[in-house]
Design a protein around this motif. Structure first.
Motif, short mmCIF file in Angstrom:
data_model
loop_
_atom_site.label_atom_id
_atom_site.label_comp_id
_atom_site.label_asym_id
_atom_site.label_seq_id
_atom_site.Cartn_x
_atom_site.Cartn_y
_atom_site.Cartn_z
N LEU A 128 0.83 -1.21 0.00
CA LEU A 128 0.00 0.00 0.00
C LEU A 128 0.86 1.26 0.00
O LEU A 128 0.50 2.27 -0.63
CB LEU A 128 -0.94 -0.01 1.20
CG LEU A 128 -2.02 -1.12 1.18
CD1 LEU A 128 -2.78 -1.14 2.48
CD2 LEU A 128 -2.97 -0.93 -0.01
N GLU A 129 1.99 1.21 0.68
CA GLU A 129 2.89 2.37 0.68
C GLU A 129 3.52 2.60 -0.69
O GLU A 129 3.92 3.73 -1.01
CB GLU A 129 3.99 2.18 1.73
CG GLU A 129 3.49 2.35 3.17
CD GLU A 129 4.59 2.16 4.19
OE1 GLU A 129 5.69 1.70 3.80
OE2 GLU A 129 4.36 2.48 5.38
N ASN A 130 3.59 1.53 -1.47
CA ASN A 130 4.13 1.65 -2.84
C ASN A 130 3.03 1.86 -3.86
O ASN A 130 3.18 1.52 -5.04
CB ASN A 130 4.94 0.40 -3.19
CG ASN A 130 6.24 0.32 -2.40
OD1 ASN A 130 6.81 1.34 -2.00
ND2 ASN A 130 6.70 -0.90 -2.14
N ASN A 131 1.91 2.39 -3.39
CA ASN A 131 0.78 2.79 -4.25
C ASN A 131 0.03 1.61 -4.86
O ASN A 131 -0.65 1.77 -5.89
CB ASN A 131 1.25 3.74 -5.36
CG ASN A 131 1.84 5.02 -4.79
OD1 ASN A 131 1.28 5.61 -3.86
ND2 ASN A 131 2.98 5.44 -5.34
N GLY A 132 0.14 0.43 -4.24
CA GLY A 132 -0.70 -0.67 -4.66
C GLY A 132 -2.13 -0.41 -4.23
O GLY A 132 -2.39 0.30 -3.25
N THR A 133 -3.08 -1.00 -4.92
CA THR A 133 -4.48 -0.75 -4.59
C THR A 133 -5.01 -1.83 -3.65
O THR A 133 -4.52 -2.96 -3.61
CB THR A 133 -5.35 -0.73 -5.86
OG1 THR A 133 -5.39 -2.05 -6.43
CG2 THR A 133 -4.80 0.26 -6.88
#
Length: 609
Positions: A129-134
C-alpha cells in the motif's frame, strides 16, 4: 497457526447470541488462545488472551459495537504467536500456516518484529500500500507470495475496509437480518441461520467498515508465564545419553524380523513364520470399482463431495493427491489435533491443502488435558516398563475416528476416503502383551468384540503391575478405542485398496510436486509429523533390538518391493535415535529428558549384548 476465525459487521448493533454461537463453534479448532477486534468509541480495540474465546467475550464489552472480529486457536509455537497480528494501522486474523515466511521476509524492506508467521501478511500489506498498490489488488498480491494455507481477515481501518480472502476455501461469508457474518466453516454460519452463504476461495471480498485513523488500542492478558513447549536447544550431553547399538541378533533369512519379535519361529532354513503365513496385502482392486462406488456421491459445481481424514503424514498426503488428481473428487480434509501433531506435520497439512485448494477442518482436543493424560501414563510406565503397554501413550489419538462422524453431520457429506498404508501391520505391539498374531486379519486396526476383550484383559493384567495407569485418562483411552474398533463405518473406503502403495513414487510426488517437508533428524518420510513415534521406537529398539521400521521393511520384502540387503541398510539408518523429536516429546509432556532416557536404557534387554 491453525485456528477458527469469525466476525460480523452489523447495520445496527451486534446480535450477541449469534456472535457467541460463532465463537463457540470456533473453539472446535482450539482453545489455548483467543483474540478480538472490536470497534467502539470511534476506534478499534484489540484484546488478546491465553484462554478460550468464550471467556474473552465475557470480559470484553461489545455492547454498542457494530463490528467484531475474532479467533480461537491451538498453540503451536508458544505464547508469542497470538492474534490478531498488528503493525501500526493494519491488523490480520489468519487461519493457516505460511511455510515460506523466511523467503518472503528477505524480499521485504520492512523489518520483522515478531516470531509469528502471520506477521508477514501485514508486512506485505504495509509495503504494498505504501508503494501505491491498490486495495483491490492486495489479496491477490499476498496470495501470490505466500505458500501454505492463507484464510485471512485483513483489517484496514484507515481505509475503512475489511478484506476477506483464502487460497483453500477455509472461509465462508453469509448474511442474516442485514448483518454480514464470516467464519472458517460453513457450518458455523448455518448455526446462526445465515442466508446466501458463499465460500471465499481464490477470490476476495472487500467490505466496508468504519474508518478510523486512531492507532489500535491493544490489551493483552497473559496468565501463563512461559511457553507450553520450550524452544528447542541442542545439548550434546543429552544426545549422548541415547544408545544405539548395532545388534548381532538372529534374523529371518527372508525378511529382517529378529528373534526378539513376539511369537516368532524359524524353520530349518531360517525363514520365519511371519513370512510363511504372509498373504500379499498390496494388491489393489481395479480403480474402476472405486470410480463406480463414489459416483453417487459426486456433487455438481464446486460443492465438496467427500471427507478425507488428513494427518499431514506421508500416506494421507499422497492419498489426498490421488483423490483430487486421479479420482477427480472435491474433498474437504479433516484433521484431529490431539497434541502430538508436530509443527512439521502442520506445515505439510498447510502445503498440501493450499496447493490443492482444499478446505481443512480442524478438530482440536483439549491439548493440555491430552498431554496430561500421556504424562500420567508414561509416568506409570516408567515405574514398571512393559513393551506391551507402549500403546497407552498413543491411545489419545483414537478419537480421530469419533470426530469424523461429527464432520459428516456438519458438512452434510457422507463419503469419507482414508489413506491408510496397508503395510503398516506390526503385530508386535500387541504381541508384547502376549497376544498371538492373527495372520488372517486384513485391516491395519483389528475389529470385533472378542479380539478387543482379549486385548483389554491382557492389558488390564499389565496395568495391575503399575497402579498409576488407573487415572483420569482411562475413560478417554477406552472411549477412543471404542470409536476405532466398535462403531460401524459407513460410506467408508480406503484409497490404497484401489491404488498400489509404491514408496518411491509417493516420495517423488510429495517432495518434488508439493515441496513436502522432511524432518531434520531422520532420512525416512514415515511418521515424521507424529510427536510420539521417535520415543516409542527408541524404547522398542533399545529393549528389543527392532522397531516398526523393521516390520514395515519386512512387509515390503514379502511384497517384492524391496530386497533384504536394502532393507537392512535402510533400517540401520531409520532406527537411529531421533534426539530432536524425542526431546520435543518429553519437553511437551514436561518430563526430564535425562531421567526418562536413563530409565529406558536400564530396562533388561531381550537379546544378548
Amino acid at each position: 497457526i491453525m485456528c477458527g476465525i469469525f466476525g460480523t459487521i452489523s447495520s445496527s448493533l451486534i446480535d450477541n447470541s449469534k456472535l457467541k454461537a460463532l465463537a463457540k463453534h470456533s473453539k472446535q479448532r482450539g482453545t489455548d488462545s483467543s483474540g478480538l477486534i472490536v470497534f467502539k468509541n470511534f476506534k478499534y480495540n484489540i484484546s488478546r488472551a491465553d484462554y478460550d474465546i468464550e471467556k474473552l467475550l465475557q470480559k470484553v464489552k461489545i455492547s454498542g459495537s457494530k463490528v467484531v472480529f475474532g479467533h480461537s486457536r491451538l498453540i503451536t509455537n508458544g505464547l508469542s504467536d497470538n492474534q490478531p497480528v498488528v503493525r501500526e494501522n493494519i491488523a490480520a486474523i489468519h487461519n493457516g500456516i505460511i511455510v515460506n515466511e523466511d523467503e518472503i521476509w528477505e524480499k521485504l524492506t520492512v523489518p520483522r518484529l515478531q516470531k509469528i508467521d502471520s506477521e508477514v501478511i501485514v508486512a506485505i500489506s504495509k509495503e504494498f500500500l505504501e508503494n501505491n498498490g491498490t486495495i483491490e489488488e492486495l489479496p491477490a498480491h499476498i496470495l501470490s507470495l505466500c505458500k501454505g494455507i492463507v484464510a485471512c481477515a485483513l483489517v484496514l481501518p484507515a481505509y475503512g475496509k475489511l478484506l476477506l480472502f483464502s487460497n483453500n476455501g477455509s472461509l465462508y461469508v453469509g448474511s442474516n437480518d442485514g448483518n454480514t457474518y464470516f467464519a472458517s466453516e460453513r457450518y458455523g454460519l448455518t448455526l446462526i441461520e445465515c442466508q446466501d452463504i458463499e465460500q471465499i476461495k481464490g477470490n476476495a471480498l472487500i467490505l466496508d467498515i468504519p474508518i478510523s485513523t486512531n492507532d489500535f488500542a491493544i490489551k493483552d492478558e497473559l496468565t501463563r508465564t512461559e511457553d507450553l513447549i520450550p524452544a528447542f536447544k541442542y545439548f550434546s550431553a543429552e544426545e549422548s545419553l541415547l544408545e544405539y547399538r548395532k545388534h548381532n541378533i538372529k534374523r529371518c533369512t527372508k525378511c529382517i524380523l529378529p528373534e526378539t519379535m513376539p511369537f516368532i519361529k524359524f524353520d530349518e532354513e531360517g525363514v520365519c513364520n511371519y513370512c510363511k503365513s504372509y498373504k500379499p496385502r498390496n494388491n489393489p482392486k481395479p480403480k474402476e470399482e472405486l470410480f463406480k462406488l463414489v459416483e453417487p456421491y459426486r456433487r455438481k459445481g464446486n460443492a465438496p463431495d467427500c471427507i478425507v481424514p488428513f494427518s499431514g503424514g506421508r500416506d494421507s498426503s499422497y492419498a489426498l493427491h490421488l483423490i483430487v488428481n486421479e479420482l477427480k473428487m472435491k474433498p474437504v480434509t479433516y484433521t484431529y489435533d490431539w497434541g502430538m501433531v508436530t509443527d512439521l506435520g502442520r506445515r505439510n497439512i498447510s502445503r498440501m491443502c493450499a496447493q490443492l485448494g482444499v478446505e481443512n477442518i480442524i478438530v482440536a482436543a483439549d491439548i493440555s488435558k491430552k498431554r496430561k493424560n500421556i504424562r500420567m501414563n508414561l509416568e506409570a510406565w516408567l515405574k514398571s516398563p512393559h513393551l506391551g503397554m507402549m500403546a497407552m501413550l498413543t491411545a489419545g489419538d483414537k478419537h480421530f475416528f469419533r470426530y469424523v462422524e461429527d464432520i459428516k453431520k456438519q458438512t452434510g457429506i457422507n463419503l469419507n476416503l482414508w489413506g491408510i498404508n496397508p503395510l503398516e501391520v506390526t503385530f508386535f505391539k500387541t504381541g508384547f502383551l502376549g497376544i498371538e498374531p492373527d495372520f488372517e486379519e486384513r485391516r491395519v486396526y483389528s475389529h470385533g468384540a472378542i479380539k478387543q476383550l482379549r486385548y483389554h484383559s491382557k492389558r488390564f493384567k499389565a496395568m495391575m503391575q503399575s497402579p498409576g495407569y488407573f487415572n483420569s485418562s482411562l475413560w478417554d483411552t477406552l472411549s477412543g478405542e471404542y470409536y476405532r474398533s466398535f462403531t460401524e463405518k459407513k460410506d467408508y473406503y480406503h484409497i490404497f485398496d484401489y491404488w498400489r502403495w509404491e514408496e518411491d513414487i509417493i516420495n517423488d510426488v510429495l517432495l518434488n510436486v508439493y515441496d513436502w517437508e522432511k524432518a531434520l533428524d531422520t532420512s525416512t518420510t514415515w511418521r515424521i509429523g507424529d510427536g510420539t513415534a521417535a520415543f516409542y521406537n527408541y524404547v522398542y529398539y533399545t529393549v528389543a533390538g527392532f522397531t516398526e521400521h523393521d516390520t514395515f521393511r519386512s512387509n515390503q520384502i514379502r511384497e517384492g518391493q524391496l530386497d533384504r540387503e536394502k532393507a537392512l541398510e535402510l533400517v540401520e539408518n531409520e532406527n537411529r535415535p531421533r534426539y530432536q523429536n524425542i526431546r520435543w516429546y518429553l519437553d511437551t509432556l514436561g518430563l526430564d529428558f535425562e531421567r526418562v532416557i536413563k530409565i529406558v536404557n536400564s530396562i533388561p534387554k531381550l537379546y544378548n549384548i
